[in-house]
Design a protein around this motif. Structure first.
Motif, PDB file in Angstrom:
ATOM      1  N   PRO A 142      -8.038   1.016  -3.127  1.00  0.00           N
ATOM      2  CA  PRO A 142      -7.173  -0.036  -2.580  1.00  0.00           C
ATOM      3  C   PRO A 142      -7.431  -1.390  -3.226  1.00  0.00           C
ATOM      4  O   PRO A 142      -8.574  -1.747  -3.530  1.00  0.00           O
ATOM      5  CB  PRO A 142      -7.554  -0.061  -1.093  1.00  0.00           C
ATOM      6  N   THR A 143      -6.364  -2.144  -3.436  1.00  0.00           N
ATOM      7  CA  THR A 143      -6.451  -3.509  -3.955  1.00  0.00           C
ATOM      8  C   THR A 143      -5.705  -4.442  -3.007  1.00  0.00           C
ATOM      9  O   THR A 143      -4.900  -4.006  -2.174  1.00  0.00           O
ATOM     10  CB  THR A 143      -5.862  -3.628  -5.369  1.00  0.00           C
ATOM     11  N   LEU A 144      -5.966  -5.726  -3.157  1.00  0.00           N
ATOM     12  CA  LEU A 144      -5.317  -6.723  -2.301  1.00  0.00           C
ATOM     13  C   LEU A 144      -5.136  -8.005  -3.088  1.00  0.00           C
ATOM     14  O   LEU A 144      -6.056  -8.455  -3.790  1.00  0.00           O
ATOM     15  CB  LEU A 144      -6.182  -7.000  -1.064  1.00  0.00           C
ATOM     16  N   LEU A 145      -3.953  -8.607  -2.979  1.00  0.00           N
ATOM     17  CA  LEU A 145      -3.765  -9.965  -3.473  1.00  0.00           C
ATOM     18  C   LEU A 145      -4.151 -10.904  -2.339  1.00  0.00           C
ATOM     19  O   LEU A 145      -3.436 -11.019  -1.340  1.00  0.00           O
ATOM     20  CB  LEU A 145      -2.308 -10.211  -3.884  1.00  0.00           C
ATOM     21  N   GLU A 146      -5.319 -11.553  -2.489  1.00  0.00           N
ATOM     22  CA  GLU A 146      -5.712 -12.557  -1.509  1.00  0.00           C
ATOM     23  C   GLU A 146      -4.831 -13.788  -1.695  1.00  0.00           C
ATOM     24  O   GLU A 146      -4.628 -14.249  -2.815  1.00  0.00           O
ATOM     25  CB  GLU A 146      -7.186 -12.922  -1.670  1.00  0.00           C
ATOM     26  N   GLY A 203       2.493  -8.767   4.234  1.00  0.00           N
ATOM     27  CA  GLY A 203       1.197  -8.130   4.447  1.00  0.00           C
ATOM     28  C   GLY A 203       1.103  -6.860   3.628  1.00  0.00           C
ATOM     29  O   GLY A 203       0.133  -6.652   2.891  1.00  0.00           O
ATOM     30  N   LEU A 204       2.125  -6.021   3.714  1.00  0.00           N
ATOM     31  CA  LEU A 204       2.174  -4.796   2.914  1.00  0.00           C
ATOM     32  C   LEU A 204       2.397  -5.100   1.442  1.00  0.00           C
ATOM     33  O   LEU A 204       1.899  -4.381   0.562  1.00  0.00           O
ATOM     34  CB  LEU A 204       3.280  -3.878   3.415  1.00  0.00           C
ATOM     35  N   THR A 205       3.138  -6.165   1.139  1.00  0.00           N
ATOM     36  CA  THR A 205       3.463  -6.465  -0.256  1.00  0.00           C
ATOM     37  C   THR A 205       2.261  -7.004  -1.027  1.00  0.00           C
ATOM     38  O   THR A 205       2.285  -7.048  -2.254  1.00  0.00           O
ATOM     39  CB  THR A 205       4.611  -7.479  -0.347  1.00  0.00           C
ATOM     40  N   GLU A 206       1.222  -7.429  -0.323  1.00  0.00           N
ATOM     41  CA  GLU A 206       0.019  -7.895  -1.000  1.00  0.00           C
ATOM     42  C   GLU A 206      -0.952  -6.749  -1.265  1.00  0.00           C
ATOM     43  O   GLU A 206      -1.938  -6.920  -1.987  1.00  0.00           O
ATOM     44  CB  GLU A 206      -0.700  -8.958  -0.162  1.00  0.00           C
ATOM     45  N   GLU A 207      -0.710  -5.603  -0.657  1.00  0.00           N
ATOM     46  CA  GLU A 207      -1.610  -4.458  -0.790  1.00  0.00           C
ATOM     47  C   GLU A 207      -1.116  -3.529  -1.892  1.00  0.00           C
ATOM     48  O   GLU A 207       0.092  -3.325  -2.065  1.00  0.00           O
ATOM     49  CB  GLU A 207      -1.696  -3.707   0.538  1.00  0.00           C
ATOM     50  N   GLY A 208      -2.047  -2.977  -2.629  1.00  0.00           N
ATOM     51  CA  GLY A 208      -1.713  -2.048  -3.703  1.00  0.00           C
ATOM     52  C   GLY A 208      -2.783  -0.989  -3.807  1.00  0.00           C
ATOM     53  O   GLY A 208      -3.719  -0.939  -2.999  1.00  0.00           O
ATOM     54  N   VAL A 209      -2.643  -0.161  -4.810  1.00  0.00           N
ATOM     55  CA  VAL A 209      -3.643   0.886  -5.017  1.00  0.00           C
ATOM     56  C   VAL A 209      -3.738   1.187  -6.507  1.00  0.00           C
ATOM     57  O   VAL A 209      -2.739   1.140  -7.237  1.00  0.00           O
ATOM     58  CB  VAL A 209      -3.284   2.157  -4.206  1.00  0.00           C
ATOM     59  N   ILE A 210      -4.956   1.419  -6.956  1.00  0.00           N
ATOM     60  CA  ILE A 210      -5.179   1.953  -8.294  1.00  0.00           C
ATOM     61  C   ILE A 210      -5.361   3.454  -8.144  1.00  0.00           C
ATOM     62  O   ILE A 210      -6.267   3.906  -7.456  1.00  0.00           O
ATOM     63  CB  ILE A 210      -6.434   1.336  -8.947  1.00  0.00           C
ATOM     64  N   GLY A 211      -4.464   4.215  -8.735  1.00  0.00           N
ATOM     65  CA  GLY A 211      -4.645   5.662  -8.759  1.00  0.00           C
ATOM     66  C   GLY A 211      -5.625   6.020  -9.861  1.00  0.00           C
ATOM     67  O   GLY A 211      -5.544   5.496 -10.975  1.00  0.00           O
ATOM     68  N   TRP A 212      -6.576   6.907  -9.535  1.00  0.00           N
ATOM     69  CA  TRP A 212      -7.612   7.312 -10.489  1.00  0.00           C
ATOM     70  C   TRP A 212      -7.546   8.831 -10.601  1.00  0.00           C
ATOM     71  O   TRP A 212      -7.734   9.532  -9.606  1.00  0.00           O
ATOM     72  CB  TRP A 212      -8.981   6.857 -10.008  1.00  0.00           C
ATOM     73  N   PHE A 213      -7.258   9.321 -11.793  1.00  0.00           N
ATOM     74  CA  PHE A 213      -7.004  10.742 -11.987  1.00  0.00           C
ATOM     75  C   PHE A 213      -7.938  11.288 -13.065  1.00  0.00           C
ATOM     76  O   PHE A 213      -7.999  10.749 -14.178  1.00  0.00           O
ATOM     77  CB  PHE A 213      -5.544  10.968 -12.392  1.00  0.00           C
ATOM     78  N   THR A 214      -8.653  12.341 -12.724  1.00  0.00           N
ATOM     79  CA  THR A 214      -9.544  12.994 -13.678  1.00  0.00           C
ATOM     80  C   THR A 214      -8.895  14.297 -14.141  1.00  0.00           C
ATOM     81  O   THR A 214      -8.645  15.199 -13.329  1.00  0.00           O
ATOM     82  CB  THR A 214     -10.911  13.295 -13.045  1.00  0.00           C
ATOM     83  N   ILE A 217       1.948  13.709  -7.239  1.00  0.00           N
ATOM     84  CA  ILE A 217       3.012  12.710  -7.213  1.00  0.00           C
ATOM     85  C   ILE A 217       2.486  11.483  -6.479  1.00  0.00           C
ATOM     86  O   ILE A 217       2.106  11.573  -5.306  1.00  0.00           O
ATOM     87  CB  ILE A 217       4.264  13.224  -6.471  1.00  0.00           C
ATOM     88  N   ALA A 218       2.451  10.350  -7.143  1.00  0.00           N
ATOM     89  CA  ALA A 218       2.155   9.077  -6.485  1.00  0.00           C
ATOM     90  C   ALA A 218       3.502   8.375  -6.302  1.00  0.00           C
ATOM     91  O   ALA A 218       4.075   7.873  -7.265  1.00  0.00           O
ATOM     92  CB  ALA A 218       1.206   8.233  -7.335  1.00  0.00           C
ATOM     93  N   TYR A 219       4.009   8.347  -5.063  1.00  0.00           N
ATOM     94  CA  TYR A 219       5.380   7.874  -4.853  1.00  0.00           C
ATOM     95  C   TYR A 219       5.533   6.383  -5.140  1.00  0.00           C
ATOM     96  O   TYR A 219       6.530   5.954  -5.718  1.00  0.00           O
ATOM     97  CB  TYR A 219       5.837   8.211  -3.437  1.00  0.00           C
ATOM     98  N   SER A 220       4.551   5.580  -4.741  1.00  0.00           N
ATOM     99  CA  SER A 220       4.558   4.156  -5.077  1.00  0.00           C
ATOM    100  C   SER A 220       3.137   3.633  -4.971  1.00  0.00           C
ATOM    101  O   SER A 220       2.486   3.822  -3.937  1.00  0.00           O
ATOM    102  CB  SER A 220       5.465   3.349  -4.136  1.00  0.00           C
ATOM    103  N   LEU A 221       2.682   2.965  -6.020  1.00  0.00           N
ATOM    104  CA  LEU A 221       1.349   2.374  -6.025  1.00  0.00           C
ATOM    105  C   LEU A 221       1.373   0.938  -5.511  1.00  0.00           C
ATOM    106  O   LEU A 221       0.380   0.224  -5.599  1.00  0.00           O
ATOM    107  CB  LEU A 221       0.771   2.419  -7.446  1.00  0.00           C
ATOM    108  N   GLY A 222       2.522   0.525  -4.938  1.00  0.00           N
ATOM    109  CA  GLY A 222       2.620  -0.825  -4.394  1.00  0.00           C
ATOM    110  C   GLY A 222       2.646  -1.868  -5.492  1.00  0.00           C
ATOM    111  O   GLY A 222       3.066  -1.609  -6.619  1.00  0.00           O
ATOM    112  N   ASN A 223       2.202  -3.065  -5.164  1.00  0.00           N
ATOM    113  CA  ASN A 223       2.120  -4.149  -6.143  1.00  0.00           C
ATOM    114  C   ASN A 223       0.710  -4.264  -6.698  1.00  0.00           C
ATOM    115  O   ASN A 223      -0.255  -4.271  -5.934  1.00  0.00           O
ATOM    116  CB  ASN A 223       2.502  -5.483  -5.498  1.00  0.00           C
ATOM    117  N   GLN A 224       0.599  -4.347  -8.012  1.00  0.00           N
ATOM    118  CA  GLN A 224      -0.668  -4.757  -8.596  1.00  0.00           C
ATOM    119  C   GLN A 224      -0.844  -6.257  -8.362  1.00  0.00           C
ATOM    120  O   GLN A 224      -1.866  -6.715  -7.872  1.00  0.00           O
ATOM    121  CB  GLN A 224      -0.680  -4.461 -10.100  1.00  0.00           C
TER     122      GLN A 224
END
Length: 406
Positions: free
Chosen positions: A327-331, A300-311, A284-291
């Motif tokens: 982890p990703t970031l909107l600069e 600060g938190l709203t600029e951070e996101g994550v790409i989930g990678w599942f094999t 379960i990925a509860y929230s991947l944040g913002n792309q």
């Protein structure tokens, strides 16, 4: 009753150096990524990321970038904004986006919160960076009624993107989205908790999928009956701007894991990263944040996101799922300032000049970063890592796709 068989944690298959080389666009190294691990059967990879929202500042950035690149449509080019994540997204066998807002016309008008209407040019960029399909059920799906739903889906079709969650006809709503991924039939479902101040039209109650365990279970069964071997659920749920899932989220996640045969749950709506955890064998990925999003009051938190990678790997007639995160970031450039003559002031030394979505690990490999940039990237990586693991997922093998460079 729990109908799911236990899924053992898979061993690590890739050294970080190999992953960096493969995902940085240097070519696929033997066995990387998505090839069948030793002792396994068919295998494929899935990349999924957080909410896509085009706030006015991001549209302005696309307009400025179009002037620089000479590309784009109707004066907008979102390519430079999103290019930083293309090396990861494009390497997945199946890449899933979450298109939260309603899509408008190329020349506008565009609208922001509370009723979003965003440029259709973003759809072409989403396709170009490697996405294959988008979930479209969100609390903003009905911002512009049936016309908005139809235009959004027509635009995704024109860009070559699959989609599910909102529909043009009742027949479409009952027809599962099943994609062939390296010879495996993979279904995607998309549901949302509600639609803000809007309600489903009485004559079109099928227009957008609304969260309900029975409806989700019925959709999964239709997908299985149509031949789906793997079912992935994209779900809009929880509360915004909270790094932890709510009690109702946790309870609903457990019911999804125990009462359905859904293979992976990908959460949205939080606009900040929330943990992943394995519940009775289901990730379960509860929230991947913002792309990509630029809220009126960035936290600060709203600029951070994550790409989930599942094999996904087939073993003995069932699917093992190994989870990773990138982890990703909107600069973000500083707020616009003017010099003494009223002309736009240049950012201070070490500050970024443009909005850019970046892969944090890849960006940290650069040797031309200012101390300020490097510090911000490290914070994004470490904070995302702490959040990802704060429900004990490390014991089930969750780790970064690429370890944080120095």
């Amino acid at each position: 009753m729990n109908r799911r068989r236990s899924r053992p944690t898979l061993p690590t298959r890739l050294a970080p150096v190999a992953l960096v080389a493969a995902l940085a666009g240097c070519g696929v190294v033997g066995g990387v990524p998505g090839s069948a691990p030793k002792g396994g059967g068919r295998s494929f990879t899935v990349a999924a990321a957080g909410d896509i929202l085009m706030h006015p500042q991001l549209i302005d950035q696309a307009r400025a970038d179009a002037r620089e690149t000479g590309r784009g449509t109707a004066g907008l080019d979102f390519g430079p904004l999103m290019a930083g994540i293309k090396p990861v997204i494009s390497k997945a066998d199946l890449a899933i986006c979450h298109m939260e807002p309603v899509i408008g016309k190329p020349n506008g008008p565009f609208e922001t919160y509370p009723d979003f209407l965003v440029p259709p040019q973003i759809a072409g960029t989403v396709k170009d960076i490697g996405y294959d399909t988008c979930s479209t059920a969100s609390n903003h799906s009905l911002d512009h009624g049936y016309t908005g739903v139809k235009r959004t889906l027509d635009t995704l079709d024109a860009a070559g993107l699959e989609h599910t969650g909102s529909f043009r006809t009742k027949k479409d709503s009952l027809t599962p989205l099943i994609m062939d991924v390296k010879g495996v039939k993979v279904a995607q479902l998309s549901f949302a908790f509600g639609f803000n101040a809007h309600e489903l039209p009485r004559d079109k109650p099928w227009l957008v999928n609304q969260n309900d365990l029975g409806r989700i279970e019925a959709a999964e069964k239709r997908a299985r009956a149509a031949g789906a071997e793997v079912v992935i659920l994209s779900i809009h749920w929880g509360r915004e701007h909270r790094p932890n899932p709510t009690v109702p989220q946790l309870e609903f996640a457990r019911r999804l894991a125990r009462e359905t045969d859904i293979d992976l749950v990908i959460g949205h709506h939080g606009h900040v990263v929330q943990p992943m955890e394995k519940v009775d064998g289901t990730w379960i990925a509860y929230s991947l944040g913002n792309q990509v999003a630029r809220h009126a009051v960035p936290t600060g938190l709203t600029e951070e996101g994550v790409i989930g990678w599942f094999t996904f790997t087939e073993r003995g007639g069932t699917w093992d799922v190994e989870a990773r995160y990138e982890p990703t970031l909107l600069e973000m450039p500083p707020e616009a300032r003017s010099d003494a003559d009223g002309a736009p002031a240049e950012p201070a030394k070490g500050q970024v000049k443009d909005y850019r979505v970046v892969d944090v690990a890849a960006e940290l490999e650069r040797d031309d970063l200012s101390d300020l940039q490097r510090s911000r990237l490290r914070l994004a990586f470490d904070r995302t890592e702490g959040t990802m693991l704060n429900r004990g997922a490390a014991k089930d093998g969750l780790k970064p796709l690429v370890e944080r460079p120095g």
